[in-house]
Enzyme design. Sequence first.
Site, short mmCIF file in Angstrom:
data_model
loop_
_atom_site.label_atom_id
_atom_site.label_comp_id
_atom_site.label_asym_id
_atom_site.label_seq_id
_atom_site.Cartn_x
_atom_site.Cartn_y
_atom_site.Cartn_z
N ASP A 71 0.81 -1.22 0.00
CA ASP A 71 0.00 0.00 0.00
C ASP A 71 0.84 1.27 0.00
O ASP A 71 2.07 1.22 0.19
CB ASP A 71 -0.96 -0.01 1.21
CG ASP A 71 -0.31 -0.52 2.49
OD1 ASP A 71 0.93 -0.49 2.57
OD2 ASP A 71 -1.03 -0.95 3.40
N ASN B 152 -7.51 -2.96 14.42
CA ASN B 152 -8.91 -3.26 14.04
C ASN B 152 -9.00 -4.46 13.09
O ASN B 152 -10.04 -4.71 12.51
CB ASN B 152 -9.56 -2.03 13.39
CG ASN B 152 -8.86 -1.60 12.10
OD1 ASN B 152 -7.91 -2.25 11.66
ND2 ASN B 152 -9.32 -0.53 11.50
N HIS C 228 -7.26 -4.86 10.24
CA HIS C 228 -7.00 -4.63 8.81
C HIS C 228 -5.71 -5.31 8.36
O HIS C 228 -4.78 -5.49 9.14
CB HIS C 228 -7.02 -3.13 8.45
CG HIS C 228 -5.86 -2.32 8.90
ND1 HIS C 228 -5.96 -1.02 9.35
CD2 HIS C 228 -4.52 -2.59 8.95
CE1 HIS C 228 -4.77 -0.54 9.65
NE2 HIS C 228 -3.88 -1.47 9.42
N GLU D 134 -9.71 -1.97 5.42
CA GLU D 134 -10.33 -1.70 6.71
C GLU D 134 -11.54 -2.62 6.91
O GLU D 134 -12.04 -3.21 5.93
CB GLU D 134 -10.78 -0.24 6.76
CG GLU D 134 -9.64 0.77 6.62
CD GLU D 134 -8.79 0.91 7.88
OE1 GLU D 134 -8.71 -0.05 8.68
OE2 GLU D 134 -8.19 1.98 8.05
C1 F6R Z 1 1.38 -1.38 6.11
C2 F6R Z 1 0.16 -2.15 6.26
C3 F6R Z 1 -0.66 -2.10 7.50
C4 F6R Z 1 0.17 -2.36 8.75
C5 F6R Z 1 -0.69 -2.27 10.00
C6 F6R Z 1 0.11 -2.44 11.27
O1 F6R Z 1 1.95 -1.61 4.85
O2 F6R Z 1 -0.19 -2.82 5.35
O3 F6R Z 1 -1.66 -3.08 7.42
O4 F6R Z 1 0.77 -3.62 8.66
O5 F6R Z 1 -1.34 -1.03 10.03
O6 F6R Z 1 0.99 -1.38 11.40
P1 F6R Z 1 2.14 -1.43 12.51
O7 F6R Z 1 3.05 -2.51 12.09
O8 F6R Z 1 2.81 -0.07 12.41
O9 F6R Z 1 1.47 -1.69 13.80
#
Ligand code: F6R
Length: 258
Positions: free
Chosen positions: A67, A144, A146, A151
Amino acid sequence: MRVIVVKDPKEMGKRAAQLIVEDMKAHATYVLGLATGSTPLPLYNELIRLHKEEGLDFSTVITFNLDEYVGLAPDHPESYHYFMWENLFKHININPKLTHVPEGNIPYQTPEDIKKIQEVCDQYEQMIDDVGGIDYQVLGIGSNGHIGFNEPGSSLGSLTRIKTLSENTRKDNARFFDGNMDLVPQYAITMGIGTILKARKVVLLANGEGKAQAIKDALEGQVTAMCPASALQMHRYATFVIDEAAASKLTLETYEHG
Ligand code: F6R
């Protein structure tokens, strides 16, 4: 589903690197799906160590990131282009031309912009298919549930597209933007859950108590769009490598330890 519970984030990174490198060595060309955020950093540090100390070769590895925020220039310190360069690519012998991060630095206001963004997303999905698909996809998980920026409520069959970030995610990610949620972009381009499910193998990493409920829902809850990571229950080769804190709400006794 394979679940490996390790003692801390460093072990999580080492264990995930082992899984990926073993698979990488068995293939002449390799396509890696990558994630950003704080969770994959121990994995990237281990891959860098393996490159520097043991000569792990990345010269023919192709990468696709999950992403990118919409509206951040690639040299913005919080863009995922910048993150990947700083935290992995500049430390290994990867060919920058073989790395791909969705192009998020395009306007998103008029109907023409929206059409253009969808074209960019479709091209990204096509590029992944054109190289034969992703061999190993690395994932983190949001508090959450995701994965990527899919989301809660995202279609479980979705492909690469633009998504509005939830307030929960913008709050979680404010820590990267001087604690100011207003600076966190509202939109991101993300591979879809369907894109992720097409990868041959998937490894999801999680550490810390803040992820414990999401991990419980993903592994022991029902498959539901309300917890996008639960879609991995439908994947033939999904491994979760999580630390003890992230595993603290799990109830089955059959998970691997160490
Ligand atoms: C980032 C991504 C997100 C993160 C998630 C957890 O490329 O795809 O799904 O993996 O938001 O983020 P952290 O690792 O910062 O807790």
